[in-house]
Design a protein around this motif. Structure first.
Motif, short mmCIF file in Angstrom:
data_model
loop_
_atom_site.label_atom_id
_atom_site.label_comp_id
_atom_site.label_asym_id
_atom_site.label_seq_id
_atom_site.Cartn_x
_atom_site.Cartn_y
_atom_site.Cartn_z
N VAL A 75 1.33 -1.16 -0.10
CA VAL A 75 -0.44 0.03 -0.04
C VAL A 75 1.13 1.06 -0.03
CG1 VAL A 75 -2.07 1.47 1.01
CG2 VAL A 75 -1.80 -1.01 1.21
N HIS A 76 0.73 2.54 -0.98
CA HIS A 76 1.59 3.33 -0.91
C HIS A 76 0.97 4.54 -1.27
CE1 HIS A 76 4.78 5.03 -3.76
NE2 HIS A 76 4.86 6.01 -2.88
N THR A 77 1.45 4.98 -0.54
CA THR A 77 0.16 6.54 0.20
C THR A 77 1.33 8.03 0.52
OG1 THR A 77 0.36 7.04 2.39
CG2 THR A 77 -0.94 5.15 1.80
N PRO A 78 0.94 8.83 -0.09
CA PRO A 78 1.98 9.58 -0.05
C PRO A 78 2.49 10.21 1.53
CG PRO A 78 -0.33 11.19 -0.38
CD PRO A 78 -0.30 9.30 -0.43
N ASP A 79 2.27 9.85 2.33
CA ASP A 79 3.08 9.30 3.57
C ASP A 79 3.50 8.12 4.07
OD1 ASP A 79 2.20 12.16 4.28
OD2 ASP A 79 0.40 11.57 4.66
N VAL A 80 3.02 6.85 3.34
CA VAL A 80 3.91 6.15 3.74
C VAL A 80 4.14 4.63 2.37
CG1 VAL A 80 1.92 4.68 4.37
CG2 VAL A 80 3.93 3.78 5.22
N ILE A 81 5.10 3.32 2.47
CA ILE A 81 4.93 2.58 1.31
C ILE A 81 4.87 0.91 2.69
CG2 ILE A 81 6.43 1.56 0.11
CD1 ILE A 81 6.93 3.86 -1.04
#
Length: 177
Positions: A75-81
């Motif tokens: 899961v890749h978000t602007p804040d974490v992979i």
């Protein structure tokens, strides 16, 4: 698959040329840099590296992947992979979610009804071959990705490549070269 209309034809040509010269970049960063959805970036990858299936196939895709053995769910978000490695358990629907779990480090609750498209991608990434199944919502943003597993020498698992290829060929709505 119809291209999303968020960028002009000229902008798409530019992005296609960029990705043709180097398809190995971090696609989420390219989407941010160009102000477009991640799905649009995937659509601009070279034709031979990607194909799409309708989101309505999400459950059948996940059930197929459940038989592959250890994979990497990302899961890749602007804040974490966030990555989790292990077998993807077969799930079932309850309380509005597709629920996965049961003895694997991979578990969670997915809103598969929000899956609008699935991309099958095989491309170089960070100097290595990669195969991933990518799930997109209606806004063209990533829900999550499932990567083919690797052996202890970081090589893709041959049997999973075969399963990935068979699933892609069975479900893709476009021809893959």
């Amino acid at each position: 698959m119809n291209m999303s209309p968020e960028t002009s034809g000229k902008a798409r040509e530019t992005l296609r040329a960029l990705l043709a010269s180097d398809p190995s970049g971090i696609l989420e960063n390219i989407a941010i840099e160009h102000g477009i959805s991640l799905q649009t970036v995937f659509e601009c990858l070279p034709d031979e590296t990607r194909s799409f299936a309708p989101g309505s196939e999400a459950e059948s895709v996940l059930l197929d992947i459940a038989a592959w053995g250890p994979v990497t769910v990302l899961v890749h978000t602007p804040d974490v992979i966030l990555e989790c490695k292990g077998p993807l358990p077969a799930g079932r629907f309850a309380h509005g979610y597709y629920n996965i779990g049961g003895g694997s480090p991979v578990s969670g609750h997915l809103r598969l009804d929000r899956c609008a498209a699935i991309a099958f991608v095989r491309r170089p990434f960070m100097g290595a071959d990669s195969c991933s199944v990518n799930f997109f919502n209606a806004a063209g943003e990533a829900m999550f990705k499932v990567f083919v597993g690797r052996d202890d020498k970081r090589a893709l698992l041959a049997d999973q490549i075969e399963r990935f290829t068979a699933l892609r060929e069975r479900l893709s709505t476009e021809v893959v070269a």
